[in-house]
Design an enzyme around this catalytic site. Structure first.
Site, PDB file in Angstrom:
ATOM      1  CG  ASP A  54      -1.764   0.587   1.239  1.00 16.64           C
ATOM      2  OD1 ASP A  54      -2.013   2.364   0.750  1.00 16.64           O
ATOM      3  OD2 ASP A  54      -3.123   0.694   1.203  1.00 16.64           O
ATOM      4  CB  SER A 105      -6.373   2.880  -0.293  1.00 21.41           C
ATOM      5  OG  SER A 105      -4.937   2.902  -0.167  1.00 21.41           O
ATOM      6  CG  ASP A 156      -7.663   0.345   5.727  1.00 20.49           C
ATOM      7  OD1 ASP A 156      -8.331   1.325   5.460  1.00 20.49           O
ATOM      8  OD2 ASP A 156      -5.532   0.292   5.372  1.00 20.49           O
ATOM      9  CB  THR A 158      -6.019  -3.256   0.872  1.00 19.45           C
ATOM     10  OG1 THR A 158      -5.535  -1.723   0.231  1.00 19.45           O
ATOM     11  CG2 THR A 158      -5.581  -3.817  -0.365  1.00 19.45           C
ATOM     12  NE  ARG A 169     -10.700   4.512   3.190  1.00 19.39           N
ATOM     13  CZ  ARG A 169      -9.069   4.400   3.060  1.00 19.39           C
ATOM     14  NH1 ARG A 169      -8.852   4.930   1.943  1.00 19.39           N
ATOM     15  NH2 ARG A 169      -8.449   4.065   3.203  1.00 19.39           N
ATOM     16  CD  GLU A 322      -3.651  -3.020   2.965  1.00 21.68           C
ATOM     17  OE1 GLU A 322      -3.511  -1.793   2.296  1.00 21.68           O
ATOM     18  OE2 GLU A 322      -3.838  -3.698   3.248  1.00 21.68           O
ATOM     19  CG  ASP A 327      -1.264   4.384   2.746  1.00 22.45           C
ATOM     20  OD1 ASP A 327      -0.969   5.097   1.467  1.00 22.45           O
ATOM     21  OD2 ASP A 327      -1.620   4.466   3.286  1.00 22.45           O
ATOM     22  CE  LYS A 328      -2.993   1.185   7.725  1.00 27.66           C
ATOM     23  NZ  LYS A 328      -4.268   2.059   6.966  1.00 27.66           N
ATOM     24  CG  HIS A 331      -1.286   8.969   4.759  1.00 27.71           C
ATOM     25  ND1 HIS A 331      -1.086   9.591   3.789  1.00 27.71           N
ATOM     26  CD2 HIS A 331      -1.943   7.843   4.254  1.00 27.71           C
ATOM     27  CE1 HIS A 331      -2.239   9.187   2.891  1.00 27.71           C
ATOM     28  NE2 HIS A 331      -2.273   7.731   3.117  1.00 27.71           N
ATOM     29  CG  ASP A 369      -3.067   0.874  -2.781  1.00 31.94           C
ATOM     30  OD1 ASP A 369      -1.489   1.397  -2.417  1.00 31.94           O
ATOM     31  OD2 ASP A 369      -3.875   1.273  -1.596  1.00 31.94           O
ATOM     32  CG  HIS A 370      -2.358   5.239  -3.385  1.00 30.10           C
ATOM     33  ND1 HIS A 370      -0.992   5.852  -2.702  1.00 30.10           N
ATOM     34  CD2 HIS A 370      -2.718   4.496  -2.419  1.00 30.10           C
ATOM     35  CE1 HIS A 370      -1.345   5.141  -0.947  1.00 30.10           C
ATOM     36  NE2 HIS A 370      -3.064   4.950  -1.309  1.00 30.10           N
ATOM     37  CG  HIS A 411      -2.334   8.915  -1.125  1.00 29.94           C
ATOM     38  ND1 HIS A 411      -3.635   7.758  -1.145  1.00 29.94           N
ATOM     39  CD2 HIS A 411      -1.652   8.091  -0.349  1.00 29.94           C
ATOM     40  CE1 HIS A 411      -3.956   7.562  -0.630  1.00 29.94           C
ATOM     41  NE2 HIS A 411      -3.076   7.287   0.186  1.00 29.94           N
TER      42      HIS A 411
END
Length: 448
Positions: A54, A105, A156, A158, A169, A322, A327-328, A331, A369-370, A411
């Site tokens: 992610d 995501s 979450d 994904t 979501r 995953e 990702d987290k 961030h 995913d991105h 992102h």
């Protein structure tokens, strides 16, 4: 946790400082034509293993590679034989004919899970809210065993896109449905993400998010009971720690919820500042709950269970894995947290590739995913930077510059890497669309 898992993670948590040898991975100049031809396979696959990092864009991969194995080293994910890139954009909810260039995501996961673009925040529904069949649901219907593994909450985005359909979501549990009235069981809908995952009934569900399974169902046959009670009624073995996971039988579905929310981080290290940091190294997270399995442990168990369940069956399995907190921690502008999660994800990739070596009729796909924010830069920037000492014993400065340090880094809308090996892997070559992955996996499994 088993000894193998501890040893693998301990090795990953140490940044080895060494002078690069004279013969490193990139120093050989072989003609790869024959190997590339050999890697092109059509036909169908018995199994599909999809690994999602992610937020793991090329920059995040490069940062982890430099730190862990050096600039000229290679991660397990670098060894897949066929590599391409895919675009990640979403669409605008109120005008789906227009792209939303930066995806979240949920929309991106919906893309590979269903083959359709949707709006940010949507979980496997079209912009009008209509649910779409997912690759896991189709595989299950066709007689394949299925698994869904993450280091995030299982609710979450994904992991959720594989087995649930909600318009927002955030509707993770039956008592968290404010934004999803149309999906609420009270209104005749299919329920929250947690409820729907249990109803979809993958054979293996492993990750965090215990608090949502502990929420009370508000309507239907299980009203007044928890989602965990609903899972037990569906035949799930419920496990909450590494020991329970290790002991879980392959003869019944497994629901492992190992944390209230997301699972704990692997590594810790310096926080970026406006003026940078002194060069330093990452360290293992001593505060990590010892009872939590690592991603490589969950991957090992999922592969073992699904392999045993399908050994004497015509069809194999579909498994998504995953690495969520790349990702987290991007961030959070946390370089060591981000790198540690990437390295932990790469151990899971290696486990999948080891399985593929023994079972060559398996398609393995590794992608993201991105893209995300972190960048390797020359020196301190106008953003926030931290400097780490890599495997090469060199300084690497990482910049986060899309939000204040107290905010959330953004992102990015870039295309991201997709790499694969096995039947149908050639369909990742070139520049493809994220939605194309759904059709590649569907074709590999020979399902409609």
């Amino acid at each position: 946790m088993n000894i193998r898992g501890r040893a693998a993670l301990a090795a990953a948590a140490i940044a080895v400082v060494a002078v690069p040898s004279m013969a490193m991975a990139g120093d050989s100049h072989h003609d790869n034509t024959r190997a590339a031809k050999h890697a092109i396979q059509g036909g169908t696959a018995r199994n599909v293993i999809l690994l999602i990092g992610d937020g793991m864009g090329d920059s995040e991969i490069t940062i982890a590679r430099n730190y862990q194995v050096g600039a000229n080293g290679r991660l397990a994910m670098d060894t897949l034989p066929l590599t391409g890139a895919y675009t990640t954009y979403a669409v605008q909810k109120d005008n789906p004919s227009l792209p939303e260039y930066v995806t979240d995501s949920a929309a991106s996961g919906t893309g590979w899970a269903t083959g359709h673009k949707t709006y940010n925040g949507a979980i496997s529904v079209l912009p009008d809210g209509k649910p779409l069949p997912t690759i896991l649901e189709l595989a299950k219907k066709a007689g394949y065993r299925t698994g869904d593994v993450t280091t995030a909450e299982l609710q979450d985005a994904t992991p959720a896109v594989l087995g649930s359909h909600v318009v927002d979501r955030g509707c993770k549990g039956p008592q968290s449905m404010t934004a999803c009235a149309v999906n609420d069981k009270v209104n005749g809908g299919a329920g929250s993400i947690a409820e729907q995952l249990v109803q979809t009934r993958p054979d293996v569900l492993l990750g965090g998010g215990k608090q949502y399974f502990d929420q009370v169902v508000q309507a239907g046959p299980f009203q007044g009971k928890t989602v965990t009670d609903q899972a037990k009624a569906a035949g799930y073995q419920i496990v909450t720690d590494a020991d329970g996971l290790a002991k879980a039988s392959p003869d019944a579905p497994i629901l492992g919820a190992f944390a209230k929310n997301n699972m704990d981080l692997e590594w810790v290290g310096p926080a970026p500042t406006r003026t940078g940091t002194a060069p330093s190294r990452c360290a293992g997270n001593t505060a990590r709950t010892a009872t939590q399995p690592h991603l490589v442990d969950m991957t090992t168990k999922a592969l073992d269970v699904l392999d045993k369940q399908t050994r004497h069956r015509k069809n194999g399995f579909f498994l998504q894995i995953e690495g969520a907190s790349i990702d987290k921690q991007d961030h959070a502008a946390n370089p060591c947290g981000q790198i540690g999660e990437t390295v932990g994800f790469d151990l899971a990739v290696k486990k999948a590739l080891d399985y593929q070596k023994r079972n060559p009729d398996t398609l393995v796909v590794v992608t993201a995913d991105h893209g995300h924010t972190s960048q390797i830069v020359e020196a301190a920037t106008l953003g926030y930077t931290a400097t780490l000492i890599t495997h090469d014993n060199a300084n690497m400065t990482i910049s986060y510059a899309t939000a204040e340090i107290t905010g959330s880094q953004q992102h990015t809308g870039t295309e991201v890497r997709i790499a694969a090996g096995g039947p149908q892997a050639a369909n990742v070559l070139g520049v493809t669309n994220q939605t194309d992955l759904f059709f590649t996996m569907k074709r590999a499994l020979g399902i409609r």
